[in-house]
Scaffold this active site. Structure first.
Site, mmCIF file in Angstrom:
data_model
loop_
_atom_site.group_PDB
_atom_site.id
_atom_site.type_symbol
_atom_site.label_atom_id
_atom_site.label_comp_id
_atom_site.label_asym_id
_atom_site.label_seq_id
_atom_site.Cartn_x
_atom_site.Cartn_y
_atom_site.Cartn_z
ATOM 1 N N CYS A 1 0.820 -1.227 0.000
ATOM 2 C CA CYS A 1 0.000 0.000 0.000
ATOM 3 C C CYS A 1 0.854 1.278 0.000
ATOM 4 O O CYS A 1 1.417 1.626 -1.023
ATOM 5 C CB CYS A 1 -0.970 -0.036 1.169
ATOM 6 S SG CYS A 1 -2.418 0.991 0.905
ATOM 7 N N HIS B 1 -3.425 -5.773 2.481
ATOM 8 C CA HIS B 1 -3.026 -5.897 3.879
ATOM 9 C C HIS B 1 -3.503 -7.260 4.393
ATOM 10 O O HIS B 1 -4.139 -8.024 3.666
ATOM 11 C CB HIS B 1 -3.717 -4.800 4.714
ATOM 12 C CG HIS B 1 -3.336 -3.415 4.339
ATOM 13 N ND1 HIS B 1 -2.107 -2.874 4.627
ATOM 14 C CD2 HIS B 1 -4.034 -2.452 3.680
ATOM 15 C CE1 HIS B 1 -2.071 -1.625 4.182
ATOM 16 N NE2 HIS B 1 -3.217 -1.352 3.595
HETATM 17 N N1 GLN Z 1 -2.269 6.788 2.592
HETATM 18 C C1 GLN Z 1 -2.340 5.975 1.386
HETATM 19 C C2 GLN Z 1 -3.753 5.973 0.778
HETATM 20 O O1 GLN Z 1 -4.699 6.330 1.456
HETATM 21 C C3 GLN Z 1 -1.937 4.546 1.713
HETATM 22 C C4 GLN Z 1 -2.921 3.862 2.655
HETATM 23 C C5 GLN Z 1 -2.377 2.568 3.239
HETATM 24 O O2 GLN Z 1 -1.170 2.361 3.286
HETATM 25 N N2 GLN Z 1 -3.280 1.670 3.728
HETATM 26 O O3 GLN Z 1 -3.910 5.579 -0.393
#
Ligand code: GLN
Length: 237
Positions: A92, A189
């Site tokens: 992510c 995740h």
């Molecule tokens: N902040 C980034 C987004 O909202 C990554 C989010 C995350 O790592 N879950 O796309």
């Protein structure tokens, strides 16, 4: 034999427990009699010279901004490591920052390091929910996504797989993640490796192959993980 696992920004980039990916790899190596040295790399820490597998997790936009300058300062070294075949698993937020740029939904530009040929732009709607992804290299990966960023792949990146139930890279082209050599980015995740043992062993084989070591891994009893993956894949979005 000891493999070196680098864990990038464990404090800032672990918003959904992606540290578990480090634990899964260390345990699956240990069960095969291979030691793993885990090196956490925080802001200001030097990257080790010899790295076998580098891992980074997810983070909020603010956290990505907090580490942005430090991450960008490592660009040349990370690109050289990728060219040298170091295995990287970026989840992510770290995935986004291995690309060229992440522009947040507020319009803040967070520079990437250009290891992956992707660009990400945040938007107001978040892409959230359980997801599984079918991949040619490691079968079905199971996890969940939670991101505002929409990621587009350039010609230098190949999708990790196709999303079946979720939104994936951008909710439009059904791609999920990106691959370039031994560098793998994904929005999954979970931690993703906990219910995707084939994926974990694929990363281990890549690292062993890069060292010229045998990639014959002793089979493990993954019954529990595989049953958990079936249940998770059947969960509503
Ligand atoms: N902040 C980034 C987004 O909202 C990554 C989010 C995350 O790592 N879950 O796309």
């Amino acid at each position: 034999m000891t493999l070196t696992l680098v864990h990038l920004y464990p404090r800032e980039m672990n918003i959904y427990g992606d540290t578990g990916n480090v634990l899964v790899l260390r345990r699956r190596l240990g069960w095969r009699g291979i030691d793993a040295q885990v090196v956490p790399v925080a802001v200001g820490d030097a990257l080790p010279h010899d790295v076998d597998i580098l891992l980074g997790g997810g983070g909020q936009d603010a956290a990505q901004g907090d580490i942005g300058a430090d991450f960008a300062s490592r660009g040349a070294q990370l690109r050289a490591m990728a060219d040298d075949g170091v295995v990287m698993l970026a989840i992510c937020g770290t995935y986004q920052m291995l690309g060229h740029e992440f522009v947040t939904q507020e319009g803040r530009s967070i520079p990437g390091v250009g290891v992956l040929d992707v660009v990400t732009r945040g938007q107001s709607e978040r892409l959230i929910g359980n997801n599984f992804v079918d991949t040619p290299a490691a079968g079905r990966l199971v996890g969940y996504e939670n991101h505002s960023g929409l990621t587009e792949l350039g010609s230098g990146a190949t999708p990790l797989g196709t999303t079946q139930t979720g939104r994936g890279n951008n909710g439009r082209d059904r791609t999920e993640g990106a691959v370039r050599g031994n560098v793998i980015g994904t929005y999954l995740h979970g931690p993703v490796l906990a219910k995707s043992p084939r994926f974990a062993d694929d990363l281990i084989r890549r690292a062993l192959a890069r060292r010229g070591e045998s990639t014959d891994l002793e089979p493990l009893d993954d019954t529990l993980a595989e049953r958990a993956a079936v249940v998770a894949a059947g969960r509503p979005r």
